[in-house]
Design a protein around this motif. Sequence first.
Motif, PDB file in Angstrom:
ATOM      1  N   ASP A  76       0.835  -1.206   0.000  1.00 11.95           N
ATOM      2  CA  ASP A  76       0.000   0.000   0.000  1.00 11.95           C
ATOM      3  C   ASP A  76       0.869   1.255   0.000  1.00 11.95           C
ATOM      4  O   ASP A  76       0.547   2.249  -0.672  1.00 11.95           O
ATOM      5  N   MET A  77       1.956   1.215   0.743  1.00  9.06           N
ATOM      6  CA  MET A  77       2.874   2.352   0.817  1.00  9.06           C
ATOM      7  C   MET A  77       3.460   2.662  -0.557  1.00  9.06           C
ATOM      8  O   MET A  77       3.505   3.829  -0.984  1.00  9.06           O
ATOM      9  N   GLY A  91      10.072   8.373  11.010  1.00  5.90           N
ATOM     10  CA  GLY A  91       8.657   8.339  10.668  1.00  5.90           C
ATOM     11  C   GLY A  91       8.414   8.142   9.195  1.00  5.90           C
ATOM     12  O   GLY A  91       9.281   7.716   8.434  1.00  5.90           O
ATOM     13  N   ASP A  92       7.202   8.475   8.759  1.00  5.40           N
ATOM     14  CA  ASP A  92       6.738   8.159   7.409  1.00  5.40           C
ATOM     15  C   ASP A  92       7.225   9.189   6.382  1.00  5.40           C
ATOM     16  O   ASP A  92       7.149  10.392   6.614  1.00  5.40           O
ATOM     17  N   PHE A  93       7.697   8.689   5.254  1.00  3.28           N
ATOM     18  CA  PHE A  93       8.104   9.522   4.116  1.00  3.28           C
ATOM     19  C   PHE A  93       7.636   8.853   2.837  1.00  3.28           C
ATOM     20  O   PHE A  93       7.548   7.629   2.752  1.00  3.28           O
ATOM     21  N   LYS A  94       7.394   9.645   1.827  1.00  8.86           N
ATOM     22  CA  LYS A  94       7.275   9.119   0.475  1.00  8.86           C
ATOM     23  C   LYS A  94       8.068  10.011  -0.459  1.00  8.86           C
ATOM     24  O   LYS A  94       8.266  11.203  -0.180  1.00  8.86           O
ATOM     25  N   ASN A  95       8.561   9.431  -1.546  1.00  5.40           N
ATOM     26  CA  ASN A  95       9.382  10.159  -2.524  1.00  5.40           C
ATOM     27  C   ASN A  95      10.575  10.842  -1.871  1.00  5.40           C
ATOM     28  O   ASN A  95      10.961  11.951  -2.230  1.00  5.40           O
ATOM     29  N   ARG A  96      11.191  10.155  -0.901  1.00  5.93           N
ATOM     30  CA  ARG A  96      12.340  10.718  -0.197  1.00  5.93           C
ATOM     31  C   ARG A  96      13.609  10.433  -0.988  1.00  5.93           C
ATOM     32  O   ARG A  96      13.940   9.277  -1.269  1.00  5.93           O
ATOM     33  N   SER A  97      14.332  11.489  -1.363  1.00  8.04           N
ATOM     34  CA  SER A  97      15.561  11.309  -2.129  1.00  8.04           C
ATOM     35  C   SER A  97      16.563  10.499  -1.318  1.00  8.04           C
ATOM     36  O   SER A  97      16.746  10.724  -0.112  1.00  8.04           O
ATOM     37  N   ILE A  98      17.249   9.572  -1.990  1.00  8.82           N
ATOM     38  CA  ILE A  98      18.251   8.796  -1.270  1.00  8.82           C
ATOM     39  C   ILE A  98      19.422   9.685  -0.829  1.00  8.82           C
ATOM     40  O   ILE A  98      20.172   9.310   0.069  1.00  8.82           O
ATOM     41  N   GLN A  99      19.558  10.862  -1.439  1.00 16.01           N
ATOM     42  CA  GLN A  99      20.602  11.797  -1.016  1.00 16.01           C
ATOM     43  C   GLN A  99      20.275  12.443   0.331  1.00 16.01           C
ATOM     44  O   GLN A  99      21.148  13.053   0.958  1.00 16.01           O
ATOM     45  N   ARG A 140      19.711   3.017  -5.771  1.00 18.12           N
ATOM     46  CA  ARG A 140      20.303   3.989  -6.705  1.00 18.12           C
ATOM     47  C   ARG A 140      19.443   4.152  -7.952  1.00 18.12           C
ATOM     48  O   ARG A 140      19.259   5.267  -8.447  1.00 18.12           O
ATOM     49  N   PHE A 141      18.917   3.059  -8.459  1.00 16.36           N
ATOM     50  CA  PHE A 141      18.092   3.156  -9.657  1.00 16.36           C
ATOM     51  C   PHE A 141      16.699   3.689  -9.342  1.00 16.36           C
ATOM     52  O   PHE A 141      16.057   4.295 -10.199  1.00 16.36           O
ATOM     53  N   SER A 142      16.237   3.488  -8.118  1.00 10.02           N
ATOM     54  CA  SER A 142      14.935   4.034  -7.720  1.00 10.02           C
ATOM     55  C   SER A 142      15.008   5.540  -7.494  1.00 10.02           C
ATOM     56  O   SER A 142      14.033   6.260  -7.723  1.00 10.02           O
ATOM     57  N   LYS A 143      16.123   6.011  -6.969  1.00 11.97           N
ATOM     58  CA  LYS A 143      16.414   7.434  -6.718  1.00 11.97           C
ATOM     59  C   LYS A 143      15.631   8.000  -5.536  1.00 11.97           C
ATOM     60  O   LYS A 143      16.134   8.851  -4.801  1.00 11.97           O
ATOM     61  N   THR A 144      14.382   7.594  -5.361  1.00 12.46           N
ATOM     62  CA  THR A 144      13.610   7.994  -4.187  1.00 12.46           C
ATOM     63  C   THR A 144      13.026   6.746  -3.537  1.00 12.46           C
ATOM     64  O   THR A 144      12.845   5.722  -4.199  1.00 12.46           O
ATOM     65  N   ILE A 145      12.730   6.852  -2.248  1.00  6.27           N
ATOM     66  CA  ILE A 145      12.184   5.705  -1.540  1.00  6.27           C
ATOM     67  C   ILE A 145      10.974   6.118  -0.718  1.00  6.27           C
ATOM     68  O   ILE A 145      10.768   7.301  -0.430  1.00  6.27           O
ATOM     69  N   SER A 146      10.188   5.138  -0.337  1.00  7.43           N
ATOM     70  CA  SER A 146       9.135   5.312   0.662  1.00  7.43           C
ATOM     71  C   SER A 146       9.613   4.698   1.964  1.00  7.43           C
ATOM     72  O   SER A 146      10.320   3.682   1.961  1.00  7.43           O
ATOM     73  N   GLN A 147       9.205   5.319   3.055  1.00  6.80           N
ATOM     74  CA  GLN A 147       9.674   4.886   4.361  1.00  6.80           C
ATOM     75  C   GLN A 147       8.505   4.876   5.327  1.00  6.80           C
ATOM     76  O   GLN A 147       7.777   5.860   5.433  1.00  6.80           O
ATOM     77  N   GLY A 148       8.325   3.756   6.015  1.00  6.54           N
ATOM     78  CA  GLY A 148       7.249   3.637   6.991  1.00  6.54           C
ATOM     79  C   GLY A 148       7.773   3.181   8.332  1.00  6.54           C
ATOM     80  O   GLY A 148       8.663   2.329   8.391  1.00  6.54           O
ATOM     81  N   LYS A 149       7.218   3.719   9.405  1.00  7.03           N
ATOM     82  CA  LYS A 149       7.726   3.388  10.736  1.00  7.03           C
ATOM     83  C   LYS A 149       7.089   2.133  11.328  1.00  7.03           C
ATOM     84  O   LYS A 149       7.526   1.668  12.380  1.00  7.03           O
ATOM     85  N   ALA A 150       6.076   1.586  10.686  1.00  5.46           N
ATOM     86  CA  ALA A 150       5.442   0.381  11.225  1.00  5.46           C
ATOM     87  C   ALA A 150       6.457  -0.752  11.321  1.00  5.46           C
ATOM     88  O   ALA A 150       7.316  -0.923  10.452  1.00  5.46           O
ATOM     89  N   LEU A 151       6.350  -1.542  12.376  1.00  7.33           N
ATOM     90  CA  LEU A 151       7.269  -2.659  12.598  1.00  7.33           C
ATOM     91  C   LEU A 151       6.727  -3.886  11.867  1.00  7.33           C
ATOM     92  O   LEU A 151       5.768  -4.509  12.306  1.00  7.33           O
ATOM     93  N   SER A 184       2.794   5.979  -3.123  1.00  8.72           N
ATOM     94  CA  SER A 184       3.898   6.893  -3.436  1.00  8.72           C
ATOM     95  C   SER A 184       4.373   6.807  -4.872  1.00  8.72           C
ATOM     96  O   SER A 184       4.906   7.777  -5.417  1.00  8.72           O
ATOM     97  N   GLY A 185       4.217   5.637  -5.491  1.00 10.38           N
ATOM     98  CA  GLY A 185       4.777   5.428  -6.822  1.00 10.38           C
ATOM     99  C   GLY A 185       6.264   5.126  -6.809  1.00 10.38           C
ATOM    100  O   GLY A 185       6.875   4.986  -7.879  1.00 10.38           O
ATOM    101  N   ASP A 186       6.865   5.037  -5.622  1.00 12.97           N
ATOM    102  CA  ASP A 186       8.284   4.696  -5.533  1.00 12.97           C
ATOM    103  C   ASP A 186       8.508   3.228  -5.866  1.00 12.97           C
ATOM    104  O   ASP A 186       7.604   2.398  -5.776  1.00 12.97           O
TER     105      ASP A 186
END
Length: 484
Positions: free
Chosen positions: A144-145, A177-185, A231-242, A149-151
Motif C-alpha cells: 500500500d505504501m 517516521g513516514d516519508f514518500k518520494n524521499r531522495s536517497i541523497q 540507486r536506480f529508484s532514486k527515491t524511496i518510501s519509508q514507513g515506521k510500522a514494525l 507513493s509510486g516509488d
Amino acid sequence: MDIVQEYEKFDYDLTNRGWQKEIASFKLTCSRTINQTPKVSIVIANYNNAAYLDRMMTSLVNQTIGIEQLQVMFIDDKSTDNSIDVIKPYLTNYPNIEMYVLDENTGGAHGPRNVGLVHARGEYLVILDADDWYDEDALKYMSDMLDASGDDFGVSGIIQSVDGKLSLKSKPYFIDGDFKNRSIQALPAEFYGWLGPQGIMVSRKVVIDNNLHFVNQRVADDVTFFYEAMRFSKTISQGKALTTYLNRDADNAGLSKAINRTFMISWLRALSYINDMFPDDISKERFLSRRIEWLIHDFCLKRNIGYKYSKNRLRDFKAHLDFYIGHLSFDPSRHFRNDFRKSVWQYLEKNNINGLYRFIFLFSVRWVLNKKLGMKTVVANTYYYPQLLSSLPQTRLDVYAVAKELSQNTLHLEVYSFKKLVGFECRQLKQPYLSRQELAYKKIAENCYQVQLPEGFVYETNQFAVTFDDYSESGVKGLKKLVK
C-alpha cells in the motif's frame, strides 16, 4: 587477478545477463491453485532451517493482504534436514505456494535468490530469510505504501529477536517516521547501518529494467542488490510500522564464526564495485562510510570471529582495504559513531599497524577501567576514558548521564555528550517500541535537565533512555536508587 576480472568472475556486471544462464536447475512442486498475476512475490532461500519454517510460513499464509495476492516461492538449496517435509502440508492446504528444490547445493543464498528473481511474477518483490518472519499486516502495509507513493523501493521497521528479547534494528526508519518520494541523497548515514533484505520491498520492474541480481558470493550479495535498487529508484518510501522480525537466536551464534577472511574480502569487493560503479555523492559517501566502519569493527576490534586476532590480521585488512577501496574522495570517519573507531581509521590511514595494535590493546584496558570501576577523566564538561598514556589519542565517552534527584515525578539529571541531545523516552521492557513514549523536559542549565516521568514509573518494568540525533541512546546512572 585484478579487480575488473573479479567483478566478472563473481557476476557483478549489470550489463551482462550471463548470470541467468547459470541459474540452478530444480524440481518444482506447486499448490493446486496458482495466481499468475500476484501482487507480491516472496523469495525465500532455505538451507537447513526446518526448526523455523512453521513460524515463517504461518506469518505468510495469514497475511492481511490475503494469500490469494501472493506468490510464495520457497527455494530449497539441497537441505539435509526435514525442511521439505515441513513445507509440504502448506502446499496441500494453501494456494499460491511454490516449492523449488534445487538439484545441487549452490553454496549460498545468492543461488536460490536468483532462481526466485527469474521466476517471480508479482508487481512487488520481497526477499525473506527462511528463519525470519513477518508481522501479519507487513505485506499489505508495504505494498500500500508503494502504491500510494509510486516509488520503486520501500523500507519499514525491523525488530531483532534474540531468544525472545526484542530490539530495534532499523532506528532511522522508525524514528524519522513516514516519508514518500524521499531522495536517497537525504538519507542519514545511520540508514546504511543496516541494508539487508528484512523490511524492504522493491518493484519487480526496477529489478528487471536494471538487470539486478545477487552476485555469486556467499556474503554481501544482498546489500549490493538493495543498494543498487536504491540507486536506480532514486527515491524511496519509508514507513515506521514494525513489519519484519529478524531472528538472531543463540543457536544462530555460529554467524560470528562465519566472519572470516573470505567474508572480509567479499565485503570489500562489494564496496569496491559500488564505489567504482556510482558517481561520488552524499548517498555513496554515507553508505561506504557506514559499511567501512562496520568492517573496522569486525576486523580491527572484534576478537570472537573466524579470523584470529593478531597484527597479521590488521595488516591483511589494511592491505585489502587499500587494494579494493584505495583513496577515497571523502573522509569516511566523519560518519563514524565514536572516537574509538575514528582513531582506528587514523592509524590505518598512516599505515601504523604497530601503533594500532597497541592502541587497541590499551583501549580495551581503558574500557574495562571505565565500565567495571567507573574510572574516567573530565576536561571542560567533556568526559573521556581514562588516558593511561599521554601518547594515546584521547577518547571521549559517547555519553555520561547521571540521575541527581527525584522529586515526585520530576527527575533531575545531568547529561554530558559530544552528540546533540534530542530528548528522553520511557518504554515498557516487554514491548519496548510499541510502548515508546516521549517525555516532557526542560533544560535548566548547561548539561542539566528536568524530565517528567510518567505516573507509575517502575524501574523493573520500564526503560528510561536519553536519545541523540545520531539515533543512539543511553541509560542513566543512579536512576534505580532514586526510583522506589
